[in-house]
Design a protein around this motif. Structure first.
Motif, PDB file in Angstrom:
ATOM      1  N   PHE A 207       0.844  -1.187   0.000  1.00  0.00           N
ATOM      2  CA  PHE A 207       0.000   0.000   0.000  1.00  0.00           C
ATOM      3  C   PHE A 207       0.887   1.246   0.000  1.00  0.00           C
ATOM      4  O   PHE A 207       1.955   1.264   0.621  1.00  0.00           O
ATOM      5  N   LYS A 212      -2.287   3.601   3.070  1.00  0.00           N
ATOM      6  CA  LYS A 212      -2.110   3.145   4.450  1.00  0.00           C
ATOM      7  C   LYS A 212      -2.820   4.082   5.420  1.00  0.00           C
ATOM      8  O   LYS A 212      -3.535   3.629   6.333  1.00  0.00           O
ATOM      9  N   PHE A 231       0.461  -2.951  10.254  1.00  0.00           N
ATOM     10  CA  PHE A 231       1.247  -2.004   9.449  1.00  0.00           C
ATOM     11  C   PHE A 231       2.529  -1.607  10.176  1.00  0.00           C
ATOM     12  O   PHE A 231       3.551  -1.339   9.549  1.00  0.00           O
ATOM     13  N   MET A 336      -0.189  -5.855   3.960  1.00  0.00           N
ATOM     14  CA  MET A 336       0.224  -4.970   5.056  1.00  0.00           C
ATOM     15  C   MET A 336       1.629  -5.358   5.511  1.00  0.00           C
ATOM     16  O   MET A 336       2.447  -4.497   5.850  1.00  0.00           O
ATOM     17  N   THR A 339       3.960  -4.133   2.969  1.00  0.00           N
ATOM     18  CA  THR A 339       4.097  -2.676   3.108  1.00  0.00           C
ATOM     19  C   THR A 339       5.120  -2.338   4.186  1.00  0.00           C
ATOM     20  O   THR A 339       5.964  -1.450   4.014  1.00  0.00           O
TER      21      THR A 339
END
Length: 383
Positions: A207, A212, A231, A336, A339
Motif C-alpha cells: 500500500f 495506508k 502495518f 500490510m 508494506t
C-alpha cells in the motif's frame, strides 16, 4: 475377582480396568505394531487366572509380530484398527488408500492442521477417487496436473498426498512401483516468472503511504488497533490472532511473537527465527492499551462475539468492507506485511534487521521479494 485395593502388579503391557467400586472389569493389552501404538481389550475373566492368560496372550502377539506372522484381524476382528493393517484387495480404489493414509495419520497423532490439509488435498483429487490403484498410470496424474486450475502450492500438496498414499500400496504389494514417484509438477506447468520487467515481485503490491493512512483513519475500535499493529510490525495474520496480552509490553513498547493459530490450532512459530520481539509506536501502544482493558481474556484481540479472531473471517467480513469504504483497491491483508518490509527497505534499514523483524532465518527472502526496493534505494543514494 480382582480388586483395586489388592494393588496387583500386572505384567508389562497389560492394564487392569476397574469400575467405580474398585472391581476389575476387563484387561487391556498395549503393544506396538508397524510403528503404531495399539490398545486392545481382551475377553479374559477379570481374576488372577485371567490376568495370567492376558499376559501369555500379549507374549504370543509380540512373538508373532517379531516373526512377521501377526494378523490383526485374526486376534481382534472387531477392532477399528483392522483396516489400518489389513492388506487391501487388488481392486482397491485410490480413495480407499487416501482414507487409510489419513486414518493412520490420526492414529500417529499428527496435528489437526496436518490432517485438515490431507483432507483438503483428498477432496481436490476427487477425479481419481474411483480409479483402481492397480490401474492408475503416470499419464493419469500428468493429465490431472496439466488441466488443474489451482495454485502450484495447492497442486503440490495434492500430488504429495497421492504419492504418499501410493507408497503404501507398494508396501502392500498391490503395485510394483509408485506411478507418482518421479513426477514433478513444475515439468508439466508453464514457467512462472514472479518478477516483472521492472524487477518488481508480482505478488508484492504494498500500500502507498496515502492508502495506508486512509485504511487506518477509515477504521475504528478493535479493527483500527489490528491494522495499525500489522502495518507497524509486519506480523502475519496467524500471529496477530494468537497474540496475548502478556506478549505486549507497553513500558518497553514492543510485542513478542511466540505463537500462531493455524486452522484453529495454537502452534509455536514455524521456525526459531519466528520467535521475535518487535518495537511498536506510541500510537499503537495507546490502541493496544485500550484493547487490553476491554475484556478479561488472555488474548489481545476478540471479535464481536468475544471470541478469538479467525483470520479468514477477518478478511471476508471486515477487511474487504474496510478497503471498499476507504476507496482502496483490494489486496490481501498480507500486503500490510509487504508494506511494512518495503517501507523499511526504502528507508535504508539494514537487511538483516528487516529479516529478523519479519521472522525470517536469513535475508534471502528479503532479496527475493523486495529486490526492486533495494535496487531503487541504492540508485537514489548513489547518485
Amino acid at each position: 475377582m480382582l480388586l483395586k485395593t489388592q494393588k496387583i502388579k500386572p505384567p508389562a503391557g497389560v492394564v487392569i480396568r476397574y469400575n467405580s467400586k474398585g472391581e476389575a472389569t476387563s484387561f487391556q493389552l498395549t503393544f506396538t505394531y508397524k510403528g503404531v501404538l495399539c490398545r486392545e481389550k481382551v475377553p479374559f475373566i477379570p481374576n488372577k487366572q485371567g490376568l495370567k492368560s492376558a499376559g501369555f496372550f500379549l507374549g504370543q502377539i509380540k512373538n508373532e509380530i517379531a516373526h512377521d506372522t501377526f494378523d490383526y484381524s485374526t486376534h481382534f476382528p472387531k477392532s477399528n484398527k483392522v483396516k489400518l493393517f489389513t492388506t487391501t484387495p487388488n481392486d482397491a480404489k485410490v480413495v480407499e488408500y487416501m482414507d487409510l493414509y489419513i486414518e493412520r495419520g490420526i492414529v500417529r497423532g499428527l496435528e489437526k492442521s496436518t490432517i485438515t490439509g490431507y483432507k483438503k488435498a483428498k477432496n481436490g483429487l476427487k477425479a481419481l477417487w474411483d480409479c483402481n490403484v492397480s490401474e492408475l498410470e503416470s499419464i493419469d496424474v500428468v493429465n490431472l496436473i496439466e488441466t488443474s486450475t489451482v495454485s502450484r502450492k495447492t497442486l503440490s500438496n495434492r500430488i504429495s498426498l497421492l504419492r504418499c498414499c501410493l507408497d503404501r500400496a507398494v508396501i502392500d504389494k498391490l503395485i510394483k512401483s509408485n506411478p507418482v514417484k518421479n513426477i514433478r509438477i513444475g515439468e508439466y506447468l508453464p514457467k512462472i516468472n514472479n518478477i516483472d520487467l521492472r524487477g518488481a515481485h508480482k505478488n508484492v503490491i504494498p500500500f502507498t503511504p496515502q492508502e495506508k493512512a486512509r485504511i487506518i483513519n477509515g477504521s475504528s475500535g478493535t479493527i483500527r488497533a489490528i491494522v495499525s499493529l500489522v502495518f507497524n510490525t509486519g506480523i502475519r495474520s496467524s500471529e496477530w490472532v494468537a497474540l496475548k496480552k502478556a506478549d505486549v509490553c507497553l513500558k518497553t513498547k514492543q510485542v513478542s511473537i511466540y505463537e500462531a493459530i493455524v486452522d484453529g490450532i495454537v502452534k509455536a512459530t514455524k521456525t526459531k527465527a519466528g520467535r521475535r520481539k518487535i518495537p511498536i509506536s506510541e500510537d499503537v501502544c495507546d490502541l493496544l492499551a485500550i484493547e487490553m482493558k476491554k475484556h478479561n481474556s488472555e488474548y489481545l484481540f476478540l471479535n464481536s462475539r468475544q471470541r478469538v479472531w479467525n483470520q479468514d473471517s477477518f478478511r471476508k467480513n471486515r477487511w474487504i468492507k474496510l478497503l471498499d469504504s476507504c476507496g482502496v483497491q483490494y489486496r490481501y491483508p498480507y500486503q500490510m506485511r509487504h508494506t511494512f518490509a518495503s517501507q523499511l527497505i526504502s528507508e535504508g534499514a539494514n537487511h538483516w534487521k528487516v529479516s529478523k523483524l519479519m521472522g525470517h532465518s536469513s535475508p534471502n527472502t528479503i532479496y527475493q521479494h523486495y529486490g526492486n526496493f533495494i535496487d531503487e534505494y541504492e540508485r537514489e543514494h548513489n547518485t
